[in-house]
Design a protein around this motif. Sequence first.
Motif, PDB file in Angstrom:
ATOM      1  N   ILE A 294       0.834  -1.205   0.000  1.00  0.00           N
ATOM      2  CA  ILE A 294       0.000   0.000   0.000  1.00  0.00           C
ATOM      3  C   ILE A 294       0.868   1.255   0.000  1.00  0.00           C
ATOM      4  CG2 ILE A 294      -1.647   1.334   1.382  1.00  0.00           C
ATOM      5  CD1 ILE A 294      -2.714  -1.456   2.378  1.00  0.00           C
ATOM      6  N   ALA A 295       1.872   1.281   0.871  1.00  0.00           N
ATOM      7  CA  ALA A 295       2.701   2.484   1.012  1.00  0.00           C
ATOM      8  C   ALA A 295       3.498   2.777  -0.249  1.00  0.00           C
ATOM      9  CB  ALA A 295       3.633   2.329   2.207  1.00  0.00           C
ATOM     10  N   LEU A 296       4.032   1.738  -0.904  1.00  0.00           N
ATOM     11  CA  LEU A 296       4.826   1.967  -2.113  1.00  0.00           C
ATOM     12  C   LEU A 296       3.946   2.349  -3.294  1.00  0.00           C
ATOM     13  CD1 LEU A 296       7.680  -0.688  -1.899  1.00  0.00           C
ATOM     14  CD2 LEU A 296       7.939   1.790  -2.071  1.00  0.00           C
ATOM     15  N   ARG A 297       2.772   1.764  -3.408  1.00  0.00           N
ATOM     16  CA  ARG A 297       1.872   2.177  -4.492  1.00  0.00           C
ATOM     17  C   ARG A 297       1.451   3.637  -4.308  1.00  0.00           C
ATOM     18  NH1 ARG A 297      -0.559  -1.060  -8.156  1.00  0.00           N
ATOM     19  NH2 ARG A 297      -2.454   0.228  -8.118  1.00  0.00           N
ATOM     20  N   TYR A 298       1.150   4.018  -3.080  1.00  0.00           N
ATOM     21  CA  TYR A 298       0.772   5.398  -2.802  1.00  0.00           C
ATOM     22  C   TYR A 298       1.940   6.339  -3.072  1.00  0.00           C
ATOM     23  CZ  TYR A 298      -1.033   9.388  -0.085  1.00  0.00           C
ATOM     24  OH  TYR A 298      -1.456  10.624   0.316  1.00  0.00           O
ATOM     25  N   ALA A 299       3.143   5.943  -2.663  1.00  0.00           N
ATOM     26  CA  ALA A 299       4.323   6.794  -2.844  1.00  0.00           C
ATOM     27  C   ALA A 299       4.639   7.022  -4.312  1.00  0.00           C
ATOM     28  CB  ALA A 299       5.528   6.167  -2.141  1.00  0.00           C
ATOM     29  N   ALA A 300       4.309   6.059  -5.170  1.00  0.00           N
ATOM     30  CA  ALA A 300       4.575   6.212  -6.604  1.00  0.00           C
ATOM     31  C   ALA A 300       3.575   7.142  -7.284  1.00  0.00           C
ATOM     32  CB  ALA A 300       4.552   4.843  -7.278  1.00  0.00           C
ATOM     33  N   ARG A 301       2.452   7.418  -6.603  1.00  0.00           N
ATOM     34  CA  ARG A 301       1.386   8.224  -7.223  1.00  0.00           C
ATOM     35  C   ARG A 301       1.142   9.548  -6.503  1.00  0.00           C
ATOM     36  NH1 ARG A 301       1.080   3.066  -7.896  1.00  0.00           N
ATOM     37  NH2 ARG A 301       0.167   2.142  -9.776  1.00  0.00           N
ATOM     38  N   ARG A 302       1.622   9.659  -5.272  1.00  0.00           N
ATOM     39  CA  ARG A 302       1.415  10.882  -4.487  1.00  0.00           C
ATOM     40  C   ARG A 302       2.423  11.928  -4.932  1.00  0.00           C
ATOM     41  NH1 ARG A 302       0.510  15.094  -2.068  1.00  0.00           N
ATOM     42  NH2 ARG A 302      -0.069  15.289   0.125  1.00  0.00           N
ATOM     43  N   LEU A 303       1.929  13.019  -5.526  1.00  0.00           N
ATOM     44  CA  LEU A 303       2.813  14.041  -6.095  1.00  0.00           C
ATOM     45  C   LEU A 303       3.131  15.107  -5.058  1.00  0.00           C
ATOM     46  CD1 LEU A 303       1.152  14.487  -9.602  1.00  0.00           C
ATOM     47  CD2 LEU A 303       3.040  12.969  -8.935  1.00  0.00           C
ATOM     48  N   THR A 304       4.342  15.632  -5.169  1.00  0.00           N
ATOM     49  CA  THR A 304       4.784  16.687  -4.265  1.00  0.00           C
ATOM     50  C   THR A 304       5.721  17.607  -5.025  1.00  0.00           C
ATOM     51  OG1 THR A 304       5.789  17.118  -2.101  1.00  0.00           O
ATOM     52  CG2 THR A 304       6.774  15.377  -3.416  1.00  0.00           C
ATOM     53  N   ASN A 305       6.117  18.677  -4.385  1.00  0.00           N
ATOM     54  CA  ASN A 305       7.064  19.616  -4.994  1.00  0.00           C
ATOM     55  C   ASN A 305       8.483  19.242  -4.610  1.00  0.00           C
ATOM     56  OD1 ASN A 305       5.058  21.189  -6.168  1.00  0.00           O
ATOM     57  ND2 ASN A 305       4.785  22.404  -4.309  1.00  0.00           N
ATOM     58  N   ALA A 306       9.425  19.635  -5.457  1.00  0.00           N
ATOM     59  CA  ALA A 306      10.840  19.433  -5.188  1.00  0.00           C
ATOM     60  C   ALA A 306      11.600  20.662  -5.662  1.00  0.00           C
ATOM     61  CB  ALA A 306      11.341  18.182  -5.925  1.00  0.00           C
ATOM     62  N   PRO A 307      12.775  20.898  -5.147  1.00  0.00           N
ATOM     63  CA  PRO A 307      13.547  22.061  -5.597  1.00  0.00           C
ATOM     64  C   PRO A 307      13.696  22.069  -7.119  1.00  0.00           C
ATOM     65  CG  PRO A 307      14.571  21.081  -3.672  1.00  0.00           C
ATOM     66  CD  PRO A 307      13.468  20.153  -4.089  1.00  0.00           C
ATOM     67  N   GLY A 308      13.138  23.067  -7.736  1.00  0.00           N
ATOM     68  CA  GLY A 308      13.241  23.205  -9.183  1.00  0.00           C
ATOM     69  C   GLY A 308      12.288  22.343  -9.970  1.00  0.00           C
ATOM     70  N   ARG A 309      11.416  21.601  -9.273  1.00  0.00           N
ATOM     71  CA  ARG A 309      10.484  20.705  -9.971  1.00  0.00           C
ATOM     72  C   ARG A 309       9.130  20.719  -9.281  1.00  0.00           C
ATOM     73  NH1 ARG A 309      12.661  14.835 -11.321  1.00  0.00           N
ATOM     74  NH2 ARG A 309      10.604  14.853 -12.313  1.00  0.00           N
ATOM     75  N   ASN A 310       8.089  20.495 -10.053  1.00  0.00           N
ATOM     76  CA  ASN A 310       6.758  20.304  -9.509  1.00  0.00           C
ATOM     77  C   ASN A 310       6.259  18.906  -9.875  1.00  0.00           C
ATOM     78  OD1 ASN A 310       6.492  22.914  -8.416  1.00  0.00           O
ATOM     79  ND2 ASN A 310       5.929  23.728 -10.434  1.00  0.00           N
ATOM     80  N   ASP A 311       5.246  18.453  -9.150  1.00  0.00           N
ATOM     81  CA  ASP A 311       4.586  17.177  -9.457  1.00  0.00           C
ATOM     82  C   ASP A 311       5.573  16.013  -9.523  1.00  0.00           C
ATOM     83  OD1 ASP A 311       2.255  18.566  -9.557  1.00  0.00           O
ATOM     84  OD2 ASP A 311       2.246  18.777 -11.747  1.00  0.00           O
ATOM     85  N   LEU A 312       6.359  15.884  -8.472  1.00  0.00           N
ATOM     86  CA  LEU A 312       7.319  14.780  -8.370  1.00  0.00           C
ATOM     87  C   LEU A 312       6.757  13.710  -7.428  1.00  0.00           C
ATOM     88  CD1 LEU A 312      10.349  14.032  -9.152  1.00  0.00           C
ATOM     89  CD2 LEU A 312      10.905  14.823  -6.842  1.00  0.00           C
ATOM     90  N   PRO A 313       6.690  12.442  -7.856  1.00  0.00           N
ATOM     91  CA  PRO A 313       6.230  11.400  -6.919  1.00  0.00           C
ATOM     92  C   PRO A 313       7.119  11.365  -5.681  1.00  0.00           C
ATOM     93  CG  PRO A 313       6.323  10.545  -9.154  1.00  0.00           C
ATOM     94  CD  PRO A 313       6.988  11.887  -9.183  1.00  0.00           C
ATOM     95  N   VAL A 314       6.504  11.221  -4.521  1.00  0.00           N
ATOM     96  CA  VAL A 314       7.256  11.312  -3.275  1.00  0.00           C
ATOM     97  C   VAL A 314       8.296  10.198  -3.151  1.00  0.00           C
ATOM     98  CG1 VAL A 314       5.611   9.978  -1.879  1.00  0.00           C
ATOM     99  CG2 VAL A 314       6.993  11.767  -0.800  1.00  0.00           C
ATOM    100  N   ILE A 315       8.102   9.092  -3.877  1.00  0.00           N
ATOM    101  CA  ILE A 315       9.070   8.004  -3.809  1.00  0.00           C
ATOM    102  C   ILE A 315      10.420   8.409  -4.386  1.00  0.00           C
ATOM    103  CG2 ILE A 315       8.473   6.967  -6.030  1.00  0.00           C
ATOM    104  CD1 ILE A 315       9.457   5.171  -2.742  1.00  0.00           C
ATOM    105  N   GLU A 316      10.469   9.507  -5.154  1.00  0.00           N
ATOM    106  CA  GLU A 316      11.746   9.954  -5.708  1.00  0.00           C
ATOM    107  C   GLU A 316      12.672  10.512  -4.628  1.00  0.00           C
ATOM    108  OE1 GLU A 316      12.888   9.593  -8.694  1.00  0.00           O
ATOM    109  OE2 GLU A 316      11.082   8.855  -9.707  1.00  0.00           O
ATOM    110  N   TYR A 317      12.133  10.893  -3.495  1.00  0.00           N
ATOM    111  CA  TYR A 317      12.974  11.410  -2.413  1.00  0.00           C
ATOM    112  C   TYR A 317      13.745  10.263  -1.767  1.00  0.00           C
ATOM    113  CZ  TYR A 317      11.151  16.184  -2.302  1.00  0.00           C
ATOM    114  OH  TYR A 317      10.847  17.485  -2.608  1.00  0.00           O
ATOM    115  N   ARG A 318      15.041  10.460  -1.596  1.00  0.00           N
ATOM    116  CA  ARG A 318      15.873   9.414  -1.016  1.00  0.00           C
ATOM    117  C   ARG A 318      15.447   9.090   0.423  1.00  0.00           C
ATOM    118  NH1 ARG A 318      20.543   8.524  -3.465  1.00  0.00           N
ATOM    119  NH2 ARG A 318      19.310   9.072  -5.295  1.00  0.00           N
ATOM    120  N   SER A 319      14.952  10.073   1.161  1.00  0.00           N
ATOM    121  CA  SER A 319      14.504   9.816   2.532  1.00  0.00           C
ATOM    122  C   SER A 319      13.308   8.860   2.537  1.00  0.00           C
ATOM    123  CB  SER A 319      14.135  11.130   3.230  1.00  0.00           C
ATOM    124  OG  SER A 319      13.135  11.826   2.485  1.00  0.00           O
ATOM    125  N   HIS A 320      12.406   9.044   1.588  1.00  0.00           N
ATOM    126  CA  HIS A 320      11.245   8.161   1.480  1.00  0.00           C
ATOM    127  C   HIS A 320      11.687   6.763   1.037  1.00  0.00           C
ATOM    128  CE1 HIS A 320       6.892   8.819   1.864  1.00  0.00           C
ATOM    129  NE2 HIS A 320       6.738   7.798   1.032  1.00  0.00           N
TER     130      HIS A 320
END
Length: 626
Positions: A294-320
């Motif tokens: 559940i958490a990984l499917r949600y993380a691949a679809r939940r969009l957030t902002n990133a420095p210099g980027r918008n609409d980035l899936p939260v799973i792209e963050y190394r902390s996540h």
Amino acid sequence: MTSPARADLSRLLFDGRYEQTHQDLHELLLDPLFDPREGLTLNEAGKLAYERSRAVHGRLERPREILADPWRLFALAEWPSLVDVSTFSLLMVHYNLAFGTVVEHGDRDDLKDLADELDRLDSFSPYMATELGYGNNVAALRTEAVHDPATGTFVLNTPDALAQKYMSYSGFPDIPKLAVVMARLKADGRDHGVFPFLVRISDRNGLCEGVHAAPCPEKPVQGLDNGLTWFDHVRVPDRQLLHGDLGRFGEDGVFRPASGNARKRFLRAMSRILPGRLCVASAATGAGRASVYIALRYAARRLTNAPGRNDLPVIEYRSHQLALFTALAKTYAMTLLLNHAKREYTRAPGQPAPAGLGDLVSITKALATWEMTEVVAVCRERCGAQGIFGVNRIADYGSLLQGLVTAEGDNQVLLATTAGQIVARGEDYGDAEGAEGGEPAGAPAPPEDPRAPAFLVAAARHRERELLRAARAAMTDDSADRTYFEAWNATLNPALEMARARGVRIALECLTAAVGAARDETARAALTLLTSLYGLTELRRDSGWFLARGLLTAAQVERLPLEADALCAELLPYADPLIGGFNLSPELLRAPIAADDYVAAFQRHTGALGPAAARTAAPAPAAEGS
């Protein structure tokens, strides 16, 4: 269409038994009866769990057949908890603990009518062992069954408040119950120790004469009828003593226990605890897999902002990634460790179980439930506010794990007992239970690459061996004038670490074996990375210990977090096949955040129309002046 990697990972995770052992359970739970129900009182939720348990029973083979196939029993423990944690609890108590005890110790013609009643689920069977004043020390329980040869009955009685049966299901008096009650058998003026008895607790008219029950306080999520139960001189026919091979009455009316001491007879009477621990670990790893899915499917679809980027899936963050991929690695490790323990259990001939098997099962239960408790908590937190809602399942799994940690033996006590037995046996390291066996000569040298699986396994073996030696040396140290308890108490915490280290070592060996058994190159590459991440996580946990012994350099210890981050970046492309191997689906879990379009799924669940639909449905504004 299933990818080759996903199919190969499923084969390894389900030990090649998914289609014949698990698939129909998965399909059964798609029934609308298992859809989420919000707004129920805890009593209503508990009654629903009984209804769902009857539905599972009606769709599967009979309990006696399931007991004859331990793999089927373990699968039954694994799936229902994904959609209703209370249904899991009811089924496992009835099938394994209670009816399993009846089959093992009361499979006789004179008990066939009662055994068939339980096999048909005409009555549920609570298991009444633990008492309010004694917790895990059920060998010291006080409920007594005094034989009355004049009437051919036992008189079952609760002598005081401390002896009240605790936590077993007795709070719904209108549901027929035929319980297995552990009581102290007294006959001919002698106390023969603890034996199981089959006792009718309630029928459709309520509690039976002499049986009393009071509900326990409410538990979050699990709305079952746990209660305090006590007996006031209840007459139990002689035939309902489940003596099996533990002893029997002779023609002269004298009870003769089987040879051996009372403790051995007691352990034999409690024989369903061992497979019960594997059932508990099965439910725990199932909940862990579902949480990560559940958490990984949600993380691949939940969009957030990133420095210099918008609409980035939260799973792209190394902390996540570090949080969820570490959870994924632990889940794979515990699933494969559990598979190994199940195989060893099914290979063991008869009762009592060999000491090494008991160690393995107990360590597996403790480590799996502890690790999955952490996994579920991490997944819930990484899902943010969505993780709090019961409909998204993870919060419910957290409640389940809280219960599993103490079920079939509180982990801390269970692991301490196991560690004490390992230390006392004086076994060499080479005798230790493991998936691969063998031992490296001496300590491994500091590696060029600390994430190499071969080094991680060698390091885990070395740590277990050294902790075992230290614990044994501390126990046999004659330089101090100590009682046995004082010696053990001073050794207890290091011994607990040793027992945990054994579980970690076996889990790492199981992961390594899975890499070797993988047939698909993508699956093999993914498993290699998971093995490294799990081993590296354990290396980081005890890095001070390894540094002090020269197995790691200071520079390597400093680099361990960077190595873990690098592994996460390499694992990212494999996330989908890795969770695909769990054979889960949004349709089964019904968690909105696991859906392909979680926003639409959440709106459907809440009944919200959404902005666009709301504009379409809104009435046109009235004309000016109308």
